[in-house]
Design a protein around this motif. Structure first.
Motif, mmCIF file in Angstrom:
data_model
loop_
_atom_site.group_PDB
_atom_site.id
_atom_site.type_symbol
_atom_site.label_atom_id
_atom_site.label_comp_id
_atom_site.label_asym_id
_atom_site.label_seq_id
_atom_site.Cartn_x
_atom_site.Cartn_y
_atom_site.Cartn_z
ATOM 1 N N TRP A 74 -6.668 5.206 1.484
ATOM 2 C CA TRP A 74 -5.806 5.628 1.813
ATOM 3 C C TRP A 74 -5.190 7.086 1.140
ATOM 4 C CZ3 TRP A 74 -2.805 4.533 6.146
ATOM 5 C CH2 TRP A 74 -3.248 3.090 6.622
ATOM 6 N N GLN A 117 -2.418 10.048 -1.000
ATOM 7 C CA GLN A 117 -0.686 10.611 -0.985
ATOM 8 C C GLN A 117 -0.807 11.619 -1.895
ATOM 9 O OE1 GLN A 117 2.006 11.479 1.419
ATOM 10 N NE2 GLN A 117 2.191 9.689 2.024
ATOM 11 N N TYR A 175 1.902 14.280 -3.929
ATOM 12 C CA TYR A 175 3.125 14.325 -4.433
ATOM 13 C C TYR A 175 2.839 15.474 -4.967
ATOM 14 C CZ TYR A 175 3.129 9.039 -3.565
ATOM 15 O OH TYR A 175 2.634 8.331 -3.090
ATOM 16 N N GLN A 195 7.940 8.823 -6.481
ATOM 17 C CA GLN A 195 7.989 8.980 -4.772
ATOM 18 C C GLN A 195 6.471 7.679 -4.522
ATOM 19 O OE1 GLN A 195 7.802 12.648 -4.239
ATOM 20 N NE2 GLN A 195 9.531 13.048 -3.793
ATOM 21 N N ASP A 200 6.045 4.700 -1.493
ATOM 22 C CA ASP A 200 5.296 4.373 -1.112
ATOM 23 C C ASP A 200 4.738 2.866 -1.187
ATOM 24 O OD1 ASP A 200 5.360 6.467 0.556
ATOM 25 O OD2 ASP A 200 3.293 7.795 -1.158
ATOM 26 N N CYS A 220 6.935 0.397 -0.065
ATOM 27 C CA CYS A 220 6.856 0.472 1.817
ATOM 28 C C CYS A 220 5.730 -0.192 2.590
ATOM 29 C CB CYS A 220 7.626 1.780 2.231
ATOM 30 S SG CYS A 220 8.271 2.437 2.408
ATOM 31 N N PHE A 268 2.410 0.949 1.152
ATOM 32 C CA PHE A 268 1.408 2.288 1.818
ATOM 33 C C PHE A 268 0.279 1.836 1.029
ATOM 34 C CE2 PHE A 268 -0.522 6.364 1.389
ATOM 35 C CZ PHE A 268 -0.719 6.543 3.054
#
Length: 83
Positions: free
Chosen positions: A57, A59, A61, A72, A76, A79, A81
């Motif tokens: 994974w 992500q 930003y 942020q 995540d 959640c 993530f």
């Protein structure tokens, strides 16, 4: 001139401390993540971008002076993530 990519330990001390705190709150250590920061090559303004990876994974930003990317990232984590 292109800016070199930075690692977690090269982040400003305030951003690094906030990242460590968020990780600790969620049972992680910074070493559980690969953190790379640098200018976004696809953004005309070349705003700084922080990319965080864990396992399969990742992500990204946009990094700003206010540290919104850390909030942020925590969203995540909330959640799940990165789990």
């Amino acid at each position: 001139m292109e800016r070199a990519l930075e690692r977690y330990t090269d982040l400003p001390i305030g951003a690094r401390a906030a990242f460590e705190l968020v990780c600790a709150r969620h049972g992680f250590a910074p070493a559980h993540f690969e953190v790379i920061a640098g200018a976004d090559p696809d953004d005309a303004a070349h705003r700084p971008l922080v990319t965080i990876r864990r396992g399969g994974w990742a992500q990204s930003y946009f990094a700003d002076e206010a540290g919104h990317w850390v909030r942020q990232f925590e969203t995540d984590l909330n959640c799940r993530f990165f789990k």
